[in-house]
Design a protein around this motif. Structure first.
Motif, PDB file in Angstrom:
ATOM      1  N   PHE A   1       0.829  -1.203   0.000  1.00 13.64           N
ATOM      2  CA  PHE A   1       0.000   0.000   0.000  1.00 13.64           C
ATOM      3  C   PHE A   1       0.865   1.256   0.000  1.00 13.64           C
ATOM      4  O   PHE A   1       0.672   2.154  -0.828  1.00 13.64           O
ATOM      5  CB  PHE A   1      -0.921  -0.021   1.221  1.00 13.64           C
ATOM      6  CG  PHE A   1      -1.862   1.131   1.275  1.00 13.64           C
ATOM      7  CD1 PHE A   1      -2.965   1.172   0.439  1.00 13.64           C
ATOM      8  CD2 PHE A   1      -1.632   2.182   2.149  1.00 13.64           C
ATOM      9  CE1 PHE A   1      -3.833   2.240   0.482  1.00 13.64           C
ATOM     10  CE2 PHE A   1      -2.496   3.248   2.191  1.00 13.64           C
ATOM     11  CZ  PHE A   1      -3.605   3.285   1.346  1.00 13.64           C
ATOM     12  N   SER A   2       1.840   1.274   0.916  1.00 13.83           N
ATOM     13  CA  SER A   2       2.635   2.501   1.009  1.00 13.83           C
ATOM     14  C   SER A   2       3.623   2.606  -0.147  1.00 13.83           C
ATOM     15  O   SER A   2       3.969   3.705  -0.569  1.00 13.83           O
ATOM     16  CB  SER A   2       3.356   2.578   2.351  1.00 13.83           C
ATOM     17  OG  SER A   2       4.165   1.460   2.520  1.00 13.83           O
ATOM     18  N   GLY A   3       4.034   1.453  -0.682  1.00 15.98           N
ATOM     19  CA  GLY A   3       4.941   1.499  -1.819  1.00 15.98           C
ATOM     20  C   GLY A   3       4.258   2.038  -3.054  1.00 15.98           C
ATOM     21  O   GLY A   3       4.858   2.750  -3.866  1.00 15.98           O
ATOM     22  N   SER A   4       2.957   1.724  -3.196  1.00 17.56           N
ATOM     23  CA  SER A   4       2.250   2.196  -4.383  1.00 17.56           C
ATOM     24  C   SER A   4       1.944   3.683  -4.273  1.00 17.56           C
ATOM     25  O   SER A   4       1.680   4.340  -5.261  1.00 17.56           O
ATOM     26  CB  SER A   4       0.959   1.407  -4.564  1.00 17.56           C
ATOM     27  OG  SER A   4       0.092   1.711  -3.501  1.00 17.56           O
ATOM     28  N   LYS A   5       1.946   4.196  -3.043  1.00 15.16           N
ATOM     29  CA  LYS A   5       1.698   5.633  -2.889  1.00 15.16           C
ATOM     30  C   LYS A   5       2.943   6.272  -2.312  1.00 15.16           C
ATOM     31  O   LYS A   5       2.873   6.965  -1.297  1.00 15.16           O
ATOM     32  CB  LYS A   5       0.512   5.849  -1.948  1.00 15.16           C
ATOM     33  CG  LYS A   5      -0.776   5.384  -2.556  1.00 15.16           C
ATOM     34  CD  LYS A   5      -1.953   5.707  -1.689  1.00 15.16           C
ATOM     35  CE  LYS A   5      -3.226   5.284  -2.391  1.00 15.16           C
ATOM     36  NZ  LYS A   5      -4.383   5.359  -1.539  1.00 15.16           N
ATOM     37  N   SER A   6       4.052   6.001  -2.970  1.00 13.85           N
ATOM     38  CA  SER A   6       5.327   6.476  -2.441  1.00 13.85           C
ATOM     39  C   SER A   6       5.328   7.993  -2.276  1.00 13.85           C
ATOM     40  O   SER A   6       4.910   8.735  -3.156  1.00 13.85           O
ATOM     41  CB  SER A   6       6.431   6.032  -3.398  1.00 13.85           C
ATOM     42  OG  SER A   6       7.382   7.017  -3.529  1.00 13.85           O
ATOM     43  N   GLY A   7       5.761   8.442  -1.120  1.00 10.08           N
ATOM     44  CA  GLY A   7       5.808   9.878  -0.855  1.00 10.08           C
ATOM     45  C   GLY A   7       4.592  10.391  -0.116  1.00 10.08           C
ATOM     46  O   GLY A   7       4.587  11.511   0.374  1.00 10.08           O
ATOM     47  N   SER A   8       3.549   9.546  -0.004  1.00 14.35           N
ATOM     48  CA  SER A   8       2.344  10.006   0.693  1.00 14.35           C
ATOM     49  C   SER A   8       2.581   9.987   2.197  1.00 14.35           C
ATOM     50  O   SER A   8       3.622   9.557   2.681  1.00 14.35           O
ATOM     51  CB  SER A   8       1.174   9.096   0.340  1.00 14.35           C
ATOM     52  OG  SER A   8       1.380   7.839   0.938  1.00 14.35           O
ATOM     53  N   LYS A   9       1.560  10.459   2.934  1.00 10.69           N
ATOM     54  CA  LYS A   9       1.694  10.525   4.392  1.00 10.69           C
ATOM     55  C   LYS A   9       1.860   9.128   4.988  1.00 10.69           C
ATOM     56  O   LYS A   9       2.686   8.916   5.873  1.00 10.69           O
ATOM     57  CB  LYS A   9       0.450  11.192   4.986  1.00 10.69           C
ATOM     58  CG  LYS A   9       0.797  12.511   5.653  1.00 10.69           C
ATOM     59  CD  LYS A   9      -0.428  13.128   6.270  1.00 10.69           C
ATOM     60  CE  LYS A   9      -0.149  14.595   6.567  1.00 10.69           C
ATOM     61  NZ  LYS A   9      -1.362  15.337   6.871  1.00 10.69           N
ATOM     62  N   ILE A  10       1.038   8.205   4.485  1.00 13.02           N
ATOM     63  CA  ILE A  10       1.090   6.847   5.038  1.00 13.02           C
ATOM     64  C   ILE A  10       2.446   6.223   4.775  1.00 13.02           C
ATOM     65  O   ILE A  10       3.043   5.566   5.626  1.00 13.02           O
ATOM     66  CB  ILE A  10      -0.042   5.994   4.431  1.00 13.02           C
ATOM     67  CG1 ILE A  10      -1.369   6.496   4.970  1.00 13.02           C
ATOM     68  CG2 ILE A  10       0.160   4.520   4.746  1.00 13.02           C
ATOM     69  CD1 ILE A  10      -2.543   5.755   4.479  1.00 13.02           C
TER      70      ILE A  10
ATOM     71  N   ARG B   1       5.300   7.779   4.433  1.00 11.84           N
ATOM     72  CA  ARG B   1       6.287   8.361   5.344  1.00 11.84           C
ATOM     73  C   ARG B   1       6.153   7.796   6.744  1.00 11.84           C
ATOM     74  O   ARG B   1       7.136   7.444   7.389  1.00 11.84           O
ATOM     75  CB  ARG B   1       6.094   9.865   5.411  1.00 11.84           C
ATOM     76  CG  ARG B   1       6.725  10.542   4.230  1.00 11.84           C
ATOM     77  CD  ARG B   1       6.848  11.985   4.558  1.00 11.84           C
ATOM     78  NE  ARG B   1       7.311  12.722   3.405  1.00 11.84           N
ATOM     79  CZ  ARG B   1       7.243  14.036   3.321  1.00 11.84           C
ATOM     80  NH1 ARG B   1       6.724  14.718   4.317  1.00 11.84           N
ATOM     81  NH2 ARG B   1       7.697  14.647   2.261  1.00 11.84           N
ATOM     82  N   LEU B   2       4.887   7.704   7.206  1.00  5.63           N
ATOM     83  CA  LEU B   2       4.642   7.163   8.554  1.00  5.63           C
ATOM     84  C   LEU B   2       5.208   5.761   8.662  1.00  5.63           C
ATOM     85  O   LEU B   2       5.866   5.421   9.649  1.00  5.63           O
ATOM     86  CB  LEU B   2       3.139   7.134   8.831  1.00  5.63           C
ATOM     87  CG  LEU B   2       2.590   8.331   9.600  1.00  5.63           C
ATOM     88  CD1 LEU B   2       1.086   8.185   9.771  1.00  5.63           C
ATOM     89  CD2 LEU B   2       3.259   8.417  10.961  1.00  5.63           C
ATOM     90  N   THR B   3       4.943   4.951   7.609  1.00  7.17           N
ATOM     91  CA  THR B   3       5.443   3.571   7.638  1.00  7.17           C
ATOM     92  C   THR B   3       6.956   3.550   7.735  1.00  7.17           C
ATOM     93  O   THR B   3       7.532   2.816   8.542  1.00  7.17           O
ATOM     94  CB  THR B   3       5.015   2.824   6.365  1.00  7.17           C
ATOM     95  OG1 THR B   3       3.651   3.082   6.142  1.00  7.17           O
ATOM     96  CG2 THR B   3       5.251   1.352   6.496  1.00  7.17           C
ATOM     97  N   SER B   4       7.602   4.399   6.905  1.00  2.00           N
ATOM     98  CA  SER B   4       9.067   4.395   6.917  1.00  2.00           C
ATOM     99  C   SER B   4       9.595   4.804   8.281  1.00  2.00           C
ATOM    100  O   SER B   4      10.498   4.158   8.832  1.00  2.00           O
ATOM    101  CB  SER B   4       9.598   5.350   5.859  1.00  2.00           C
ATOM    102  OG  SER B   4       9.062   5.022   4.620  1.00  2.00           O
ATOM    103  N   ILE B   5       9.027   5.885   8.832  1.00  2.10           N
ATOM    104  CA  ILE B   5       9.508   6.352  10.136  1.00  2.10           C
ATOM    105  C   ILE B   5       9.276   5.277  11.192  1.00  2.10           C
ATOM    106  O   ILE B   5      10.166   4.954  11.986  1.00  2.10           O
ATOM    107  CB  ILE B   5       8.797   7.664  10.528  1.00  2.10           C
ATOM    108  CG1 ILE B   5       9.264   8.787   9.613  1.00  2.10           C
ATOM    109  CG2 ILE B   5       9.083   8.016  11.985  1.00  2.10           C
ATOM    110  CD1 ILE B   5       8.514  10.068   9.797  1.00  2.10           C
ATOM    111  N   PHE B   6       8.065   4.694  11.150  1.00  4.47           N
ATOM    112  CA  PHE B   6       7.754   3.658  12.141  1.00  4.47           C
ATOM    113  C   PHE B   6       8.720   2.484  12.016  1.00  4.47           C
ATOM    114  O   PHE B   6       9.185   1.933  13.017  1.00  4.47           O
ATOM    115  CB  PHE B   6       6.314   3.176  11.968  1.00  4.47           C
ATOM    116  CG  PHE B   6       5.880   2.196  12.994  1.00  4.47           C
ATOM    117  CD1 PHE B   6       5.547   2.627  14.269  1.00  4.47           C
ATOM    118  CD2 PHE B   6       5.850   0.839  12.727  1.00  4.47           C
ATOM    119  CE1 PHE B   6       5.171   1.731  15.234  1.00  4.47           C
ATOM    120  CE2 PHE B   6       5.477  -0.067  13.695  1.00  4.47           C
ATOM    121  CZ  PHE B   6       5.140   0.378  14.952  1.00  4.47           C
ATOM    122  N   ALA B   7       9.038   2.123  10.757  1.00  2.03           N
ATOM    123  CA  ALA B   7       9.948   0.993  10.550  1.00  2.03           C
ATOM    124  C   ALA B   7      11.307   1.276  11.156  1.00  2.03           C
ATOM    125  O   ALA B   7      11.867   0.455  11.884  1.00  2.03           O
ATOM    126  CB  ALA B   7      10.091   0.712   9.062  1.00  2.03           C
TER     127      ALA B   7
END
Lengths: 456, 318
Positions: free
Chosen positions: B119-128, B130-136
Motif C-alpha cells: 500500500f505505502s509502496g504504491s503511494k510512495s511519498g504520501s503521508k502513510i 512516510r509514517l510507515t518508513s519512520i515507524f519501521a
C-alpha cells in the motif's frame, strides 16, 4: 557501482534531513560522553558494584523531576554535608556545635534521617542532638557520651533515626504533642505538627553539640542525611546506585562497543572479501566456503556459548561480536571487487607489475569506502543491541554499567512488578536513541551510495 | 569425553558386582575374578564402540545414524515438564510452543507487512508511506525484549489486563488449557508483532517502489487497468520471489525462538531451552536443538528455492 566523489557524497548527505538528524543525535551523544568522562571521576563507575560507595543514597527512589508534575510533593533525599560550624568556650567547658538547616517542604514524611560524624577528642565528651522545629518547639533527640579515651583519637559513628534512645527521648517529650505518638517512628513524630499527625513544613534546624571538659574537641566530618523518596536526575536502584551515573557512563561504553565492533568487522569483511574476489579461482572458492560456514552459524546461541565458556570481559565481547559481524560485508565487497577487478586501470596496474597488496589498497578499497562507511553506520545498532541483550541475559561484563547491565539488574530485582519505571525506561530509550542515530546516518548514506534506492 | 565414559563403564561393572555378592563368590581365584571383570569391561566398551577412536568410520556412522533417527541421547541436567530427560522428548515438548508463538507472530507480521508495504509502496511519498518508513526505522531500533519489559510493566501491572508470566499455571490436561495458553500468549504476540511488522513493511515497500518504476507496470497503468489490481496482483507477484525467500528464512529462524524475548516473557519454548542448555552446558540438548534447527533451516531454504523458480520463470532451466 558508479564511482561517486566524496564531494558529491557530502553534498547529498547535507541535503538529506535524516542524515543530519542522525549526525545531530550522534554529536549530542558524543558530547554527553565527553562531559561524562571529564566530570564524573572514573572512580565512581569503577565503584559501581561496591555497595559501600552508595550507602548514603536512598533505595529505589524516584527521579526528582517527577515532583514538577505532582501536586503532592514527594520528599527529596537530602544530603547536607556543609553545616554551620561554631566553637564556644565557657570556662573549662568547650562546645563544638554544628547546625544543619533543613528546609522541608514536601507532602510526605521522610523515610529516615541519619547523622554521620567523625570527631577528634580526648576523654569522654558528650554529644547532644536536638532539633528546632519551624513552630519553635525544640526537641531533644539524643545525648550520647562518646567512648572514653585517654589519648587523642578519631571516632566515626552513624546515628540512625531508628535508634531506640531517640525514640525514648521523644516519648519523654510527649506533652509537646496533642496527639498520641505511640507507635509512630521518630521521623514521623519529628516532622509532624504538634496538633495533628500531619506534616509541618518549614525550616528545621538540626543542632549537634559536642561538650568537653578541659579538652579540645573537634567535629571533623559531619553529615546529615534526611532520607527521602526522590533522588537525583534518574533516581536510584535497589542497590542505592545513582542511575544517572550508570546511564551517563553507559553512553561512552555503548559508543565504544558499537563503533569498535562495527569498524573492526567492516574492516575485516572488506579486506577479506576484496582479497578473495581479487585473487579469484581456488583461493576465492575456499575463502567463500569458509565465509558460508560462519554465515550459517546461529549468532546469538554461539555468542552465549562463547560468553559462558571463554569469559565475559567487555573487550572479549567486542571480539566475539566481530566474529559474526564481518560475514555479510565480505560477501558484498567480494562481488564489488569482482566488478572493479576487470576495469582497465586495475588491469593496467597489474600489467605494470604492481604488487597485489598495493592494487588492493590503492585501487580497489578506496572505491568501496563509501559502501564501507554506510555498513559501519548500519552495523553499529546491531552491535549495541546484541551486547545489551547478552548483558540482559546476565552474560555481560558486570564491572561496567552498560545499559544492558542496568536492565539486567532491573529484571533481577523485579523492577516491572514493583513499578520502578525509571529503572526500565531510560536505558532502553538510550539504546534506541543511539541505534536510531546510526540507522539514520546509515540510511542516508545508503540512499546516496546505493544507486538502486535513489529516487529519480 | 571418551575417558569419562570408559571410567563410567569400569565403575558400573564394579558396582554391579558389589551389589550382587553371588558373582564374586562363584570364582575360585582372584586372577580369574579380575579376568572376568576385565572381560566385562571390554565387552561393554566394544558394544559402545569406545575401543575405536572417535574419527573411526564405524563410530561416526553410528552417530550419524542416531542423529537421523533423532536419537540425541539423554540430557545431562534438563528435563521436559513430564520429567523425561530424553532430548527428543524435551525438543518435542518445546517446539510446538515456539511454533505457536513465534511462527504465528511471523505469519501475522508478514501478512501485515506485505499489505502495508504494498500500500505505502504504491503511494510512495504520501503521508502513510512516510509514517510507515519512520515507524519501521524507529521500531527496528528498539530491542524487542525491552519493549517486552515495558509491555509487561504497562499491561500486566499498571493496567492488569494480561498476565505477566507467559506460562499458563493450569495443567496441560485441563480442558481450558488452550484458552489459557492463548490468553497468556497475547502479550508476547502483540509485542513481537508491534516491533516486527514495520521493518517488513519497509522491505516490501522498497521492492514495490522498484517494481512500480518498471515499464510493464506503466504499460498496465496506461492500459487502464484498475490501480489496485496493478499493485496487488501484478506488482506484488513480481516482488514475490525475494519476499518468499525472506519469509522462508524468517519462518525457519522463528523456530529457534528469540532467546531473549522468551526469557523476558518466560515463554517455555526453544529459545529458553537453548539458553538454559547453554548456561548449564548440557551438550546433548545443545547439539540436538542445533541439529533440528539447522535441518529446518536447510529444508526451508530448499523450499524457498523451489518457490522462487515457481514465481520467477527466468530462474527455470529447461
Amino acid at each position: 557501482m558508479s564511482a561517486i566523489s566524496s564531494d558529491e557524497i557530502k553534498r547529498e548527505f547535507i541535503r538529506s534531513k535524516m542524515g543530519l538528524a542522525g549526525i545531530g543525535i550522534l554529536l549530542i551523544l558524543i558530547g554527553v560522553s565527553i562531559v561524562t568522562v571529564i566530570t564524573i571521576p572514573i572512580d565512581t563507575f569503577k565503584e559501581w558494584n561496591n555497595p559501600s560507595n552508595w550507602i548514603s543514597y536512598p533505595k529505589t527512589s524516584i527521579p526528582v523531576w517527577v515532583n514538577l508534575f505532582q501536586i503532592k510533593k514527594i520528599p527529596e533525599h537530602m544530603i547536607i554535608d556543609e553545616p554551620i560550624e561554631k566553637f564556644q568556650k565557657l570556662g573549662d567547658v568547650s562546645v563544638a556545635s554544628h547546625q544543619f538547616m533543613v528546609y522541608f517542604d514536601y507532602d510526605d514524611f521522610p523515610n529516615d534521617f541519619i547523622y554521620e560524624f567523625s570527631a577528634k577528642y580526648t576523654g569522654s565528651p558528650l554529644l547532644q542532638l536536638s532539633v528546632i522545629r519551624p513552630d519553635g518547639i525544640q526537641l531533644q533527640l539524643l545525648s550520647l557520651s562518646l567512648p572514653n579515651s585517654q589519648t587523642q583519637i578519631t571516632h566515626d559513628e552513624r546515628i540512625f533515626s531508628t535508634d531506640s534512645s531517640i525514640r525514648k527521648n521523644l516519648f519523654l517529650q510527649k506533652e509537646k504533642f496533642s496527639f498520641d505518638i505511640d507507635g509512630l517512628s521518630s521521623e514521623d513524630i519529628l516532622f509532624s505538627s504538634s496538633e495533628k499527625h500531619e506534616i509541618l513544613k518549614g525550616n528545621y534546624i538540626f543542632l549537634v553539640n559536642v561538650y568537653g571538659v578541659k579538652t579540645q574537641n573537634e567535629i571533623l566530618d559531619s553529615r546529615l542525611i534526611v532520607g527521602g523518596k526522590a533522588f537525583g536526575l534518574m533516581g536510584t536502584d535497589d542497590l542505592r546506585r545513582d542511575l544517572a551515573i550508570g546511564l551517563l557512563w553507559g553512553t561512552p561504553l555503548a559508543l565504544f562497543i558499537g563503533l569498535a565492533v562495527a569498524i573492526g568487522s567492516v574492516t575485516m569483511g572488506l579486506l577479506y572479501g576484496v582479497y578473495s574476489g581479487f585473487k579469484g579461482k581456488k583461493t576465492d572458492e575456499v575463502m567463500m566456503r569458509f565465509n558460508d560456514i560462519i554465515y550459517v552459524l546461529p549468532a546469538l546461541p554461539f555468542l552465549i556459548i562463547l560468553a559462558v565458556t571463554i569469559g565475559n570481559s567487555i573487550f572479549l565481547m567486542v571480539g566475539f561480536l566481530m566474529i559474526f559481524g564481518w560475514v555479510g560485508i565480505a560477501k558484498v565487497s567480494r562481488s564489488m571487487a569482482l566488478q572493479i577487478k576487470i576495469k582497465g586501470y586495475v588491469e593496467a596496474s597489474k600489467m605494470m607489475g604492481q604488487k597485489n597488496s598495493r592494487i588492493i589498497l590503492r585501487h580497489i578499497v578506496p572505491q568501496l569506502l563509501p559502501y564501507a562507511l554506510a555498513s559501519v553506520a548500519i552495523s553499529v545498532p546491531a552491535a549495541i543491541t546484541t551486547e545489551a541483550g547478552l548483558s540482559f541475559l546476565g552474560l555481560g561484563d558486570p564491572t561496567f554499567p552498560t545499559w544492558g547491565q542496568i536492565l539486567h539488574d532491573a529484571s533481577v530485582y523485579g523492577a516491572a512488578p514493583r513499578g520502578l519505571w525509571w529503572w526500565i525506561v531510560p536505558p532502553g530509550i538510550m539504546i534506541a536513541i543511539t541505534g536510531l542515530a546510526f540507522v539514520f546516518i546509515g540510511n542516508a548514506f545508503d540512499t546516496i551510495v546505493n544507486p538502486k534506492l535513489r529516487r529519480p | 569425553m571418551d575417558t569419562i565414559l570408559k571410567q563410567g563403564l569400569v565403575f558400573q561393572v564394579r558396582a554391579e558386582i558389589t551389589e550382587n555378592p553371588a558373582i564374586a563368590k562363584s570364582f575360585s581365584s582372584i586372577a580369574e575374578f579380575e579376568a572376568f571383570v576385565q572381560n566385562q569391561i571390554d565387552q561393554r566398551t566394544k558394544a559402545l564402540g569406545l575401543d575405536t577412536p572417535w574419527y573411526s568410520p564405524q563410530r561416526i556412522g553410528f552417530t550419524m545414524y542416531k542423529m537421523l533417527m533423532l536419537d540425541f541421547g539423554r540430557a545431562t541436567f534438563l528435563t521436559s515438564d513430564s520429567g523425561s530427560s530424553d532430548v527428543k522428548d524435551i525438543l518435542l515438548e518445546k517446539l510446538p510452543r515456539t511454533i505457536l508463538l513465534f511462527t504465528t507472530a511471523t505469519i501475522i507480521i508478514s501478512i501485515i507487512g506485505i499489505f502495508l508495504g504494498a500500500f505505502s509502496g504504491s503511494k510512495s511519498g504520501s503521508k502513510i508511506d512516510r509514517l510507515t518508513s519512520i515507524f519501521a526505522v524507529v521500531s527496528s531500533s528498539f530491542p524487542v525484549w525491552w519493549v517486552g519489559m515495558l509491555m509487561i510493566f504497562l499491561f500486566a501491572f499498571v493496567y492488569p489486563i494480561f498476565p505477566a508470566r507467559a506460562t499458563p499455571s493450569i495443567s496441560s490436561s485441563d480442558p481450558g488449557y488452550i484458552v489459557a495458553l492463548l490468553y497468556h500468549m497475547a502479550l508476547p504476540l502483540i509485542t513481537i508483532v508491534m516491533i516486527g511488522f514495520g521493518s517488513w513493511a519497509y522491505l516490501v515497500r522498497n521492492f514495490i517502489i522498484g517494481i512500480m518504476q518498471e515499464d510493464f507496470i506503466t504499460a498496465k497503468k496506461t492500459m487502464g487497468i484498475n490501480r489496485k489490481k496493478v499493485v496487488y496482483s501484478h506488482a506484488l507477484k513480481n516482488a514475490a520471489p525475494p519476499i518468499i525467500t525472506i519469509l522462508a528464512l524468517s519462518l525457519s529462524g522463528s523456530l529457534g525462538g528469540a532467546i531473549i524475548t522468551e526469557a523476558v516473557f518466560d515463554w517455555p519454548g526453544m529459545g529458553r531451552l537453548y539458553f538454559e542448555a547453554i548456561t548449564v552446558m548440557d551438550l546433548p540438548v545443545i547439539i540436538g536443538s542445533t541439529f533440528v534447527l539447522t535441518i529446518f533451516f536447510l529444508v526451508s531454504v530448499f523450499i524457498a528455492d523451489l518457490l522462487y523458480a515457481f514465481f520467477d520463470p527466468r530462474m527455470r532451466t529447461d
